[in-house]
Design an enzyme around this catalytic site. Structure first.
Site, PDB file in Angstrom:
ATOM      1  CG  ASP A 126      -2.073   0.945   1.110  1.00 14.94           C
ATOM      2  OD1 ASP A 126      -2.393   1.357  -0.029  1.00 14.94           O
ATOM      3  OD2 ASP A 126      -2.663   1.301   2.146  1.00 14.94           O
ATOM      4  N   GLY A 146      -0.062   5.540  -4.345  1.00 16.64           N
ATOM      5  CA  GLY A 146      -0.649   6.833  -4.717  1.00 16.64           C
ATOM      6  C   GLY A 146      -0.036   7.968  -3.914  1.00 16.64           C
ATOM      7  CG  HIS A 188      -0.556   2.362  -9.290  1.00 13.72           C
ATOM      8  ND1 HIS A 188      -0.707   1.990  -7.981  1.00 13.72           N
ATOM      9  CD2 HIS A 188      -1.659   3.100  -9.603  1.00 13.72           C
ATOM     10  CE1 HIS A 188      -1.859   2.469  -7.520  1.00 13.72           C
ATOM     11  NE2 HIS A 188      -2.438   3.148  -8.492  1.00 13.72           N
ATOM     12  CD  GLU A 194     -13.363  -4.836  -1.203  1.00 17.35           C
ATOM     13  OE1 GLU A 194     -12.180  -5.195  -1.369  1.00 17.35           O
ATOM     14  OE2 GLU A 194     -14.264  -5.645  -0.879  1.00 17.35           O
ATOM     15  CD1 TRP A 217     -12.827  -5.442  -9.051  1.00 15.12           C
ATOM     16  CD2 TRP A 217     -12.246  -4.499 -10.983  1.00 15.12           C
ATOM     17  NE1 TRP A 217     -12.123  -6.375  -9.785  1.00 15.12           N
ATOM     18  CE2 TRP A 217     -11.760  -5.831 -10.972  1.00 15.12           C
ATOM     19  CE3 TRP A 217     -11.998  -3.712 -12.118  1.00 15.12           C
ATOM     20  CZ2 TRP A 217     -11.042  -6.388 -12.045  1.00 15.12           C
ATOM     21  CZ3 TRP A 217     -11.279  -4.268 -13.176  1.00 15.12           C
ATOM     22  CH2 TRP A 217     -10.811  -5.579 -13.134  1.00 15.12           C
ATOM     23  CG  LEU A 227       9.016 -17.232  -3.925  1.00 13.75           C
ATOM     24  CD1 LEU A 227       9.067 -17.224  -2.401  1.00 13.75           C
ATOM     25  CD2 LEU A 227       9.362 -15.835  -4.468  1.00 13.75           C
ATOM     26  CD  GLU A 238       2.992 -13.331  15.653  1.00 12.90           C
ATOM     27  OE1 GLU A 238       2.989 -12.163  16.096  1.00 12.90           O
ATOM     28  OE2 GLU A 238       2.499 -14.297  16.272  1.00 12.90           O
TER      29      GLU A 238
HETATM   30  C1  IPE Z   1      -5.428  -2.652  -0.119  1.00  8.08           C
HETATM   31  O1  IPE Z   1      -5.097  -1.326  -0.270  1.00  8.08           O
HETATM   32  C2  IPE Z   1      -5.413  -3.350  -1.464  1.00  8.08           C
HETATM   33  C3  IPE Z   1      -4.097  -3.524  -2.072  1.00  8.08           C
HETATM   34  C4  IPE Z   1      -2.957  -3.216  -1.526  1.00  8.08           C
HETATM   35  C5  IPE Z   1      -4.095  -4.125  -3.369  1.00  8.08           C
HETATM   36  P1  IPE Z   1      -6.215  -0.188  -0.375  1.00  8.08           P
HETATM   37  O2  IPE Z   1      -5.498   1.097  -0.562  1.00  8.08           O
HETATM   38  O3  IPE Z   1      -7.207  -0.547  -1.405  1.00  8.08           O
HETATM   39  O4  IPE Z   1      -6.912  -0.278   1.035  1.00  8.08           O
HETATM   40  P2  IPE Z   1      -7.733   0.824   1.844  1.00  8.08           P
HETATM   41  O5  IPE Z   1      -8.765   1.388   0.905  1.00  8.08           O
HETATM   42  O6  IPE Z   1      -6.769   1.884   2.277  1.00  8.08           O
HETATM   43  O7  IPE Z   1      -8.311   0.097   3.010  1.00  8.08           O
HETATM   44  C1  IPE Z   2      -1.603   0.313  -3.368  1.00  5.91           C
HETATM   45  O1  IPE Z   2      -1.415   1.676  -3.400  1.00  5.91           O
HETATM   46  C2  IPE Z   2      -1.916  -0.259  -4.742  1.00  5.91           C
HETATM   47  C3  IPE Z   2      -3.308  -0.637  -4.939  1.00  5.91           C
HETATM   48  C4  IPE Z   2      -4.226  -0.634  -4.029  1.00  5.91           C
HETATM   49  C5  IPE Z   2      -3.693  -1.039  -6.277  1.00  5.91           C
HETATM   50  P1  IPE Z   2      -2.632   2.694  -3.366  1.00  5.91           P
HETATM   51  O2  IPE Z   2      -3.047   2.964  -4.780  1.00  5.91           O
HETATM   52  O3  IPE Z   2      -3.697   2.230  -2.478  1.00  5.91           O
HETATM   53  O4  IPE Z   2      -1.933   3.981  -2.786  1.00  5.91           O
HETATM   54  P2  IPE Z   2      -2.480   4.915  -1.615  1.00  5.91           P
HETATM   55  O5  IPE Z   2      -2.811   4.024  -0.466  1.00  5.91           O
HETATM   56  O6  IPE Z   2      -3.679   5.626  -2.151  1.00  5.91           O
HETATM   57  O7  IPE Z   2      -1.349   5.839  -1.318  1.00  5.91           O
HETATM   58 MG    MG Z   3      -4.065   2.414  -0.521  1.00 12.16          MG
END
Ligand code: IPE
Ligand code: IPE
Ligand code: MG
Length: 246
Positions: free
Chosen positions: A24, A27, A41, A71, A73, A135, A211
């Site tokens: 995560d 963005g 990304h 989600e 999507w 792996l 964990e």
């Molecule tokens: C979780 O991250 C999904 C992935 C890392 C693919 P999100 O960015 O979608 O999760 P929320 O919305 O912060 O909970």
């Molecule tokens: C994780 O990064 C990648 C996906 C969920 C596809 P995010 O796109 O959720 O980036 P943030 O959390 O908005 O910074």
């Molecule tokens: Mg995110």
């Protein structure tokens, strides 16, 4: 060069270590640089390669990466389209290298929502690497734990309705073998990057005794030293599984 500490060396001698990762923060990483989210990304894909490259060396036998949730999507169309382009590029460019490195690839999640060309690339990657013994790399795409459990319940209910399964025979093993993760051991360690302290619908059933390690590092910055740090933290944990140790 990051040295592999004795702690990690001792983990490497364990026969099995499953690490799951919620990747995560792509963005926010891009936005903090005044760039579009999609730039994050693309940079995040480099972090995937770094982590996959050093996973086996650190004693990890199974690595499950959350790439795109059910989600996700509901994000803007342009972002989804760019994420699918990155995935397409990854499947076209990286699979041969992974195969040479003896990596066994498996996709978890709902393929029905992916385009036919991506599903075909996924099938090819799985078939090509199916017999590899290195792996085990599981990539969760269009994946949601609740959807997965719902599908499993439906499958089991159908087997009961067809008279092939007695309700009293439903146990952990039956449920495990009805999930997308059939045959994959439960994660030992779950890492989430970007400072968020939540699961976001990832492997809800499977992480019962994993964990959890949360780090503020944004996914595109994540690398070998962060993985080592998480493994060190994991190696200091005392896993009790409901039992007592004193
Ligand atoms: C979780 O991250 C999904 C992935 C890392 C693919 P999100 O960015 O979608 O999760 P929320 O919305 O912060 O909970
Ligand atoms: C994780 O990064 C990648 C996906 C969920 C596809 P995010 O796109 O959720 O980036 P943030 O959390 O908005 O910074
Ligand atoms: Mg995110």
């Amino acid at each position: 060069m990051v040295s592999v500490t004795p702690l990690i060396s001792s983990l490497s001698s364990a026969s099995l270590l499953h690490v799951a990762v919620i990747m995560d923060g792509n963005g926010r990483w891009a936005r903090s640089r005044g760039m579009p989210r999609t730039f994050g990304h693309r940079e995040g894909m480099k972090a995937v390669n770094r982590v996959v490259d050093c996973a086996s060396q650190l004693g990890i036998t199974h690595l499950t990466m959350f790439g795109f949730s059910s989600e996700n999507w509901s994000r803007p169309k342009e972002e989804i389209s760019e994420l699918m382009n990155i995935l397409r590029y990854y499947l076209q460019r990286e699979v041969i290298g992974l195969h040479k490195n003896n990596v066994c690839i498996r996709m978890l999640g709902d393929r029905d929502r992916m385009t036919a060309d991506i599903v075909s690339l996924i099938n090819k990657a799985e078939q090509l690497t199916a017999r590899n013994t290195g792996l085990s790399l599981n990539i969760a795409l269009s994946y949601g734990g609740r959807c997965e459990i719902t599908k499993a319940v439906r499958r089991i209910a159908n087997a009961v309705a067809d008279g092939k399964l007695s309700p009293s025979a439903i146990d952990n093993d039956i449920i495990n073998s009805s999930l997308d993760t059939k045959g994959i051991p439960d994660p030992d360690l779950l890492i989430r990057t970007s400072g968020e302290h939540r699961i976001s619908n990832f492997l809800l059933w499977q992480i019962a005794y994993a964990e959890l390690v949360f780090t503020d590092v944004l996914w595109p910055d994540f690398g070998k030293r962060h993985l080592i740090k998480a493994l060190e933290e994991f190696s200091r944990r005392c896993r009790r599984y409901g039992q007592t140790t004193t």
